[in-house]
Design a protein around this motif. Structure first.
Motif, PDB file in Angstrom:
ATOM      1  N   UNK A 119       0.856  -1.174   0.000  1.00 41.78           N
ATOM      2  CA  UNK A 119       0.000   0.000   0.000  1.00 41.78           C
ATOM      3  C   UNK A 119       0.902   1.238   0.000  1.00 41.78           C
ATOM      4  N   UNK A 120       0.324   2.367  -0.317  1.00 43.72           N
ATOM      5  CA  UNK A 120       1.095   3.602  -0.292  1.00 43.72           C
ATOM      6  C   UNK A 120       0.361   4.642   0.542  1.00 43.72           C
ATOM      7  N   UNK A 121       1.162   5.527   1.136  1.00 44.50           N
ATOM      8  CA  UNK A 121       0.647   6.597   1.977  1.00 44.50           C
ATOM      9  C   UNK A 121      -0.326   6.114   3.060  1.00 44.50           C
ATOM     10  N   UNK A 122       0.063   5.072   3.786  1.00 41.04           N
ATOM     11  CA  UNK A 122      -0.834   4.611   4.859  1.00 41.04           C
ATOM     12  C   UNK A 122      -0.760   5.540   6.068  1.00 41.04           C
ATOM     13  N   UNK A 123      -1.821   5.544   6.860  1.00 43.08           N
ATOM     14  CA  UNK A 123      -1.734   6.093   8.210  1.00 43.08           C
ATOM     15  C   UNK A 123      -1.066   5.024   9.080  1.00 43.08           C
ATOM     16  N   UNK A 124      -0.126   5.447   9.912  1.00 45.33           N
ATOM     17  CA  UNK A 124       0.610   4.491  10.741  1.00 45.33           C
ATOM     18  C   UNK A 124       0.459   4.864  12.203  1.00 45.33           C
ATOM     19  N   UNK A 125       0.432   3.845  13.058  1.00 47.31           N
ATOM     20  CA  UNK A 125       0.128   4.045  14.481  1.00 47.31           C
ATOM     21  C   UNK A 125       1.054   3.181  15.337  1.00 47.31           C
ATOM     22  N   UNK A 126       1.424   3.728  16.496  1.00 47.44           N
ATOM     23  CA  UNK A 126       2.088   2.957  17.550  1.00 47.44           C
ATOM     24  C   UNK A 126       1.178   2.938  18.774  1.00 47.44           C
ATOM     25  N   UNK A 127       0.894   1.724  19.262  1.00 46.02           N
ATOM     26  CA  UNK A 127       0.118   1.529  20.476  1.00 46.02           C
ATOM     27  C   UNK A 127       0.982   0.802  21.501  1.00 46.02           C
ATOM     28  N   UNK A 128       0.656   1.018  22.758  1.00 47.17           N
ATOM     29  CA  UNK A 128       1.285   0.264  23.833  1.00 47.17           C
ATOM     30  C   UNK A 128       0.192  -0.383  24.677  1.00 47.17           C
ATOM     31  N   UNK A 129       0.473  -1.600  25.096  1.00 49.86           N
ATOM     32  CA  UNK A 129      -0.442  -2.327  25.961  1.00 49.86           C
ATOM     33  C   UNK A 129       0.341  -2.798  27.180  1.00 49.86           C
ATOM     34  N   UNK A 130      -0.005  -2.254  28.349  1.00 53.81           N
ATOM     35  CA  UNK A 130       0.595  -2.742  29.593  1.00 53.81           C
ATOM     36  C   UNK A 130      -0.062  -4.077  29.934  1.00 53.81           C
ATOM     37  N   UNK A 131       0.594  -4.860  30.782  1.00 50.69           N
ATOM     38  CA  UNK A 131       0.119  -6.203  31.101  1.00 50.69           C
ATOM     39  C   UNK A 131      -1.318  -6.166  31.607  1.00 50.69           C
ATOM     40  N   UNK A 132      -2.191  -6.937  30.934  1.00 52.02           N
ATOM     41  CA  UNK A 132      -3.577  -7.037  31.364  1.00 52.02           C
ATOM     42  C   UNK A 132      -4.399  -5.782  31.162  1.00 52.02           C
ATOM     43  N   UNK A 133      -3.901  -4.871  30.351  1.00 52.79           N
ATOM     44  CA  UNK A 133      -4.611  -3.603  30.167  1.00 52.79           C
ATOM     45  C   UNK A 133      -5.020  -3.411  28.723  1.00 52.79           C
ATOM     46  N   UNK A 134      -5.703  -2.291  28.470  1.00 51.60           N
ATOM     47  CA  UNK A 134      -6.132  -1.967  27.117  1.00 51.60           C
ATOM     48  C   UNK A 134      -5.024  -1.330  26.306  1.00 51.60           C
ATOM     49  N   UNK A 135      -5.389  -0.880  25.128  1.00 53.04           N
ATOM     50  CA  UNK A 135      -4.421  -0.301  24.199  1.00 53.04           C
ATOM     51  C   UNK A 135      -4.392   1.214  24.326  1.00 53.04           C
ATOM     52  N   UNK A 136      -3.198   1.744  24.393  1.00 57.53           N
ATOM     53  CA  UNK A 136      -3.006   3.186  24.497  1.00 57.53           C
ATOM     54  C   UNK A 136      -2.306   3.679  23.238  1.00 57.53           C
ATOM     55  N   UNK A 137      -2.912   4.633  22.555  1.00 61.70           N
ATOM     56  CA  UNK A 137      -2.283   5.203  21.358  1.00 61.70           C
ATOM     57  C   UNK A 137      -1.129   6.098  21.774  1.00 61.70           C
ATOM     58  N   UNK A 138       0.056   5.845  21.207  1.00 57.65           N
ATOM     59  CA  UNK A 138       1.235   6.642  21.524  1.00 57.65           C
ATOM     60  C   UNK A 138       1.482   7.702  20.445  1.00 57.65           C
TER      61      UNK A 138
END
Lengths: 109, 113
Positions: B28-47
């Motif tokens: 694909x070209x020109x995608x939106x890109x994301x980094x998430x972090x998930x602490x143990x047993x927790x939800x996803x946090x957008x970084x």
């Protein structure tokens, strides 16, 4: 920003049982996805479903956008269905998805 | 078809050491890109997220930074890791257009010791 809630937080089932997972969101959404996170951490797309109903094998999902909720149905559950199910919603076109806290499902043999 | 690659799969780093996690997308070209972090047993946090080369938006101020040197490459970095940086880091891409959704990489499990 949009708030996303999921219920129940935890669910334990016997193999073969059916279940319904719920996702509530605080604002109108243009985009909504359901994911399954397997025990190895991989997030798998289940459905992209901003409205309407979709089915894929034993799984189906319904989003009622006007009432701000989405449901994920799992029928005849299997042990491989275990993991965490996340709902993610985006309130505007092009905006980022906000994830709910997840429902942890354990299917016992 | 589009694929997303993320490496390494696991990483153990001492406190104070640098970090570099890489994510690349193919097909694909020109995608939106994301980094998430998930602490143990927790939800996803957008970084961080990026809608184009050199364009980085930070959601949470912290000890990390991100860069997008090429259209389909997204890098998460730190100059000095903290214990609290431990977690599961996930990269994702999306088209950003109508009827879009996210597709995630396989994740990097980082343990800071």
């Amino acid at each position: 920003g949009i708030q996303v809630e999921q219920s129940p937080p935890d669910l334990i089932l016997q193999e073969g049982a059916n279940s319904t997972l719920r996702c509530n969101f605080s604002d109108s959404v243009n985009n909504l996805q359901w994911f399954h996170q397997n025990p190895w951490g991989q997030l798998i797309n289940l459905f992209y479903i901003p409205s309407g109903t979709k089915q894929n094998g034993r799984l189906s999902a319904t989003t009622v956008a006007t009432e701000r909720y989405s449901l994920l149905y799992i029928s005849s559950s299997q042990t491989t269905d275990s993991g965490v199910y996340f709902c993610a919603a985006a309130s505007n076109y092009g905006q980022n998805f906000v994830f709910g806290p997840g429902t942890r499902l354990s299917v016992l043999p | 078809s589009q694929t997303i690659h993320q490496w390494p799969a696991t990483l153990v780093q001492p406190v104070g050491s640098p970090l570099s996690l890489e994510c690349t997308v193919e097909g694909t070209s020109n995608p939106n890109l994301y980094w998430y972090r998930q602490a143990a047993g927790r939800g996803l946090q957008l970084l961080f997220y990026s809608v184009g080369i050199g364009q980085i938006s930070s959601e949470v101020p912290q000890n990390l930074s991100a860069s997008r040197p090429q259209d389909r490459q997204f890098i998460l970095s730190s100059k000095k890791l903290l214990l609290s940086d431990s977690g599961f880091y996930l990269c994702a891409w999306g088209t950003g257009g109508p009827n879009y959704g996210y597709t995630f990489g396989s994740g990097t499990r980082l343990t800071v010791v």
